[in-house]
Scaffold this motif. Structure first.
Motif, PDB file in Angstrom:
ATOM      1  N   HIS A   8       0.805  -1.190   0.000  1.00 30.69           N
ATOM      2  CA  HIS A   8       0.000   0.000   0.000  1.00 30.69           C
ATOM      3  C   HIS A   8       0.862   1.275   0.000  1.00 30.69           C
ATOM      4  N   SER A   9       2.123   1.129   0.447  1.00 29.17           N
ATOM      5  CA  SER A   9       2.980   2.309   0.578  1.00 29.17           C
ATOM      6  C   SER A   9       3.488   2.779  -0.790  1.00 29.17           C
ATOM      7  N   SER A  10       3.755   4.073  -0.900  1.00 28.72           N
ATOM      8  CA  SER A  10       4.221   4.612  -2.190  1.00 28.72           C
ATOM      9  C   SER A  10       5.624   4.119  -2.556  1.00 28.72           C
ATOM     10  N   GLY A  11       6.364   3.650  -1.577  1.00 24.82           N
ATOM     11  CA  GLY A  11       7.651   2.993  -1.854  1.00 24.82           C
ATOM     12  C   GLY A  11       7.600   1.620  -1.216  1.00 24.82           C
ATOM     13  N   ASN A  12       7.142   0.609  -1.950  1.00 30.79           N
ATOM     14  CA  ASN A  12       6.864  -0.702  -1.348  1.00 30.79           C
ATOM     15  C   ASN A  12       7.562  -1.800  -2.151  1.00 30.79           C
ATOM     16  N   LEU A  13       8.212  -2.702  -1.469  1.00 33.33           N
ATOM     17  CA  LEU A  13       8.910  -3.799  -2.155  1.00 33.33           C
ATOM     18  C   LEU A  13       8.609  -5.130  -1.477  1.00 33.33           C
ATOM     19  N   HIS A  14       8.495  -6.162  -2.284  1.00 29.20           N
ATOM     20  CA  HIS A  14       8.365  -7.529  -1.777  1.00 29.20           C
ATOM     21  C   HIS A  14       9.702  -8.240  -2.036  1.00 29.20           C
ATOM     22  N   LEU A  15       9.835  -9.448  -1.541  1.00 27.17           N
ATOM     23  CA  LEU A  15      11.121 -10.141  -1.719  1.00 27.17           C
ATOM     24  C   LEU A  15      10.883 -11.538  -2.286  1.00 27.17           C
ATOM     25  N   HIS A  16      11.453 -11.751  -3.474  1.00 24.26           N
ATOM     26  CA  HIS A  16      11.233 -13.010  -4.186  1.00 24.26           C
ATOM     27  C   HIS A  16      12.466 -13.893  -4.086  1.00 24.26           C
ATOM     28  N   ASP A  17      12.219 -15.143  -3.761  1.00 27.99           N
ATOM     29  CA  ASP A  17      13.302 -16.143  -3.738  1.00 27.99           C
ATOM     30  C   ASP A  17      13.020 -17.119  -4.875  1.00 27.99           C
ATOM     31  N   PRO A  18      13.648 -16.945  -6.048  1.00 29.90           N
ATOM     32  CA  PRO A  18      13.317 -17.790  -7.218  1.00 29.90           C
ATOM     33  C   PRO A  18      13.629 -19.269  -6.976  1.00 29.90           C
ATOM     34  N   GLU A  19      14.655 -19.527  -6.187  1.00 30.26           N
ATOM     35  CA  GLU A  19      15.043 -20.920  -5.953  1.00 30.26           C
ATOM     36  C   GLU A  19      14.007 -21.632  -5.073  1.00 30.26           C
ATOM     37  N   ALA A  20      13.565 -20.938  -4.047  1.00 28.82           N
ATOM     38  CA  ALA A  20      12.578 -21.534  -3.137  1.00 28.82           C
ATOM     39  C   ALA A  20      11.156 -21.380  -3.678  1.00 28.82           C
ATOM     40  N   LYS A  21      10.976 -20.495  -4.674  1.00 22.03           N
ATOM     41  CA  LYS A  21       9.653 -20.181  -5.226  1.00 22.03           C
ATOM     42  C   LYS A  21       8.725 -19.599  -4.163  1.00 22.03           C
ATOM     43  N   LEU A  22       9.314 -18.744  -3.339  1.00 25.27           N
ATOM     44  CA  LEU A  22       8.555 -18.082  -2.279  1.00 25.27           C
ATOM     45  C   LEU A  22       8.593 -16.574  -2.504  1.00 25.27           C
ATOM     46  N   LEU A  23       7.501 -15.924  -2.159  1.00 25.73           N
ATOM     47  CA  LEU A  23       7.477 -14.455  -2.224  1.00 25.73           C
ATOM     48  C   LEU A  23       7.029 -13.923  -0.869  1.00 25.73           C
ATOM     49  N   PHE A  24       7.872 -13.094  -0.268  1.00 25.75           N
ATOM     50  CA  PHE A  24       7.427 -12.331   0.901  1.00 25.75           C
ATOM     51  C   PHE A  24       6.654 -11.148   0.329  1.00 25.75           C
ATOM     52  N   SER A  25       5.354 -11.074   0.651  1.00 28.73           N
ATOM     53  CA  SER A  25       4.482 -10.130  -0.065  1.00 28.73           C
ATOM     54  C   SER A  25       4.003  -8.980   0.814  1.00 28.73           C
ATOM     55  N   GLY A  26       4.679  -8.730   1.929  1.00 31.07           N
ATOM     56  CA  GLY A  26       4.326  -7.567   2.757  1.00 31.07           C
ATOM     57  C   GLY A  26       2.850  -7.545   3.113  1.00 31.07           C
TER      58      GLY A  26
END
Lengths: 245, 200
Positions: A143-161
């Protein structure tokens, strides 16, 4: 006390979810923290607020030595995300904090100095944890104007805030979503109110659908896994957002 | 006295609230001192007009002008001390808050975070010492101010005696002397209040 559970493990590459705390004071919103460890290094996603530092620290300590945490990742600037920063730096002064460049002058109000912050550009960046390469996944205005999630391609997981977050009743503490239709009712009001940009939402849904995720790990509520990840993305794409009430 | 471990027990008035009240009193005294300076300038002009019969009144008015300047300077020193105290109390409260949060770590986690706990305790000791330092400085300046104000009080009373010898100007000089007396009495009350606040 919070509990820490391993949700992905391949060799020494692990994702540990530090999840719901039934003992927390109920005036504090419950949060999830995710620790990504690999090759003797670790990064903690959205370490949480000042008040819950002891619960997070103790839960991590049950799983691994917190001295291995080299870096924090702050998806955005809210107090439930990063107001514990000063205490983490007290524990380990050379810890770095990755966050959107937009917040590098704001988050230092919680602690840290010029050496602490690693600004992330709007189009994201690669962050290394030991041999593992993570990708900061843009989610601006969600929702924030500067917002980032964190993707781990190897684990196929996304931290989606906050995307995928659900404000669950206190007696619901399952780690994973088990009944999507029932669960999503607790996410609907949150997404309608907190998410404000329809173009940003559509862009995120398109990009995220292509990641081939096994799990989508939000900062509040249960984790989506398997078919529920796609189900969530489709539900979110259709949801009318930016509404009060 | 300002509580050293400010913020740890909100049972008494908070240290920050006390500092705010101290600062308000200091500002009031600075205002009174400025008023005494203006009054003493007027009194000097009046004494000049009265001529030989008001020489003593003129000397005292000049002394009161010097007193007011000295008082203003001392009160500015007090203001600087309250700024230092404010900073020390704030940092102390922050260290105390961290300490209270760290106390909630379970025993096993406390062992892991041992260095962190020790550092915070050390920091709390340092902050406490800073609070004690600024509190002491505030008290010492305040005692000097008390002596300065006593001198001002004697000068103001003396102007009432000298006014009597002002011949035709005696009623006007007496009026000025009464105003000096009232202003210094007001300052003395404010300083007493400051001493009381400083002991809280």
């Amino acid at each position: 006390m919070k509990r820490a559970e391993t949700i992905f493990e391949q060799g020494d590459h692990r994702w540990i979810a530090v999840t719901r705390d039934p003992e927390r004071p109920h005036h504090l919103i419950d949060t999830n923290e995710y620790l990504i460890a690999s090759g003797g290094h670790a990064l903690l996603c959205d370490p949480g607020g000042l008040e819950i530092f002891p619960a997070v620290f103790a839960a991590i300590n049950e799983q691994l030595d917190p001295s291995g945490i080299d870096a924090l990742f702050a998806s955005h600037q809210d107090p439930d995300i990063i107001s514990s920063l000063a205490l983490w730096l007290e524990f380990k002064p050379d810890m770095r904090c990755y966050t959107s460049w937009l917040w590098c002058g704001f988050i230092p109000h919680f602690g840290g100095d010029e050496q602490t912050f690693v600004p992330i550009a709007d189009d994201g960046m690669t962050i290394k944890v030991g041999p593992t390469e993570l990708r900061a996944h843009p989610a601006h205005y969600l929702h924030s104007s500067g917002n980032l999630h964190l993707h781990d391609p190897e684990a196929k997981l996304l931290f989606s805030g906050d995307v995928g977050a659900a404000l669950l009743p206190n007696d619901e503490s399952a780690l994973f979503v088990t009944d999507f239709d029932r669960h999503i009712r607790h996410a609907e009001g949150f997404h309608k109110r907190w998410m404000g940009s329809e173009p940003a939402k559509r862009d995120w849904c398109e990009r995220t659908a292509k990641l081939g995720l096994d799990m989508l790990c939000p900062q509040h509520g249960a984790i989506y896994q398997g078919a529920d990840v796609e189900r969530f993305i489709n539900w979110f794409a259709e949801l009318e957002i930016g509404r009060v009430g | 006295m300002i509580p050293a471990h400010a913020g740890s027990k909100p049972t008494k008035e908070s240290a920050l609230r006390t500092i705010v009240r101290i600062n308000e009193q200091i500002k009031a005294v600075i205002g009174d001192a400025f008023r005494v300076r203006m009054m003493s300038l007027n009194a000097l002009i009046l004494a000049k007009r009265a001529g030989q019969s008001a020489v003593g009144f003129g000397v005292l008015s000049n002394e009161l002008r010097g007193f007011a300047s000295e008082l203003q300077g001392a009160m500015q020193g007090l203001q600087e001390s309250t700024t230092g105290l404010l900073q020390a109390v704030t940092l102390n409260a922050r260290a105390a808050l961290s300490g209270r949060i760290l106390e909630r770590l379970p025993e096993r986690a406390q062992r892991r975070a041992g260095g962190m706990l020790a550092r915070n305790r050390h920091r709390l000791d340092d902050r406490h010492a800073e609070v004690v330092h600024w509190r002491g400085r505030l008290a010492s300046i305040l005692e000097e101010v008390v002596r300065t104000v006593e001198l001002g009080n004697v000068l103001a009373r003396s102007t009432r005696i000298e006014a009597v010898y002002g011949g035709a100007h005696a009623p006007a000089l007496t009026q000025v002397a009464v105003e000096f007396d009232a202003a210094i009495t007001h300052i003395r009350q404010a300083i007493e209040h400051l001493r009381h606040l400083q002991r809280l």
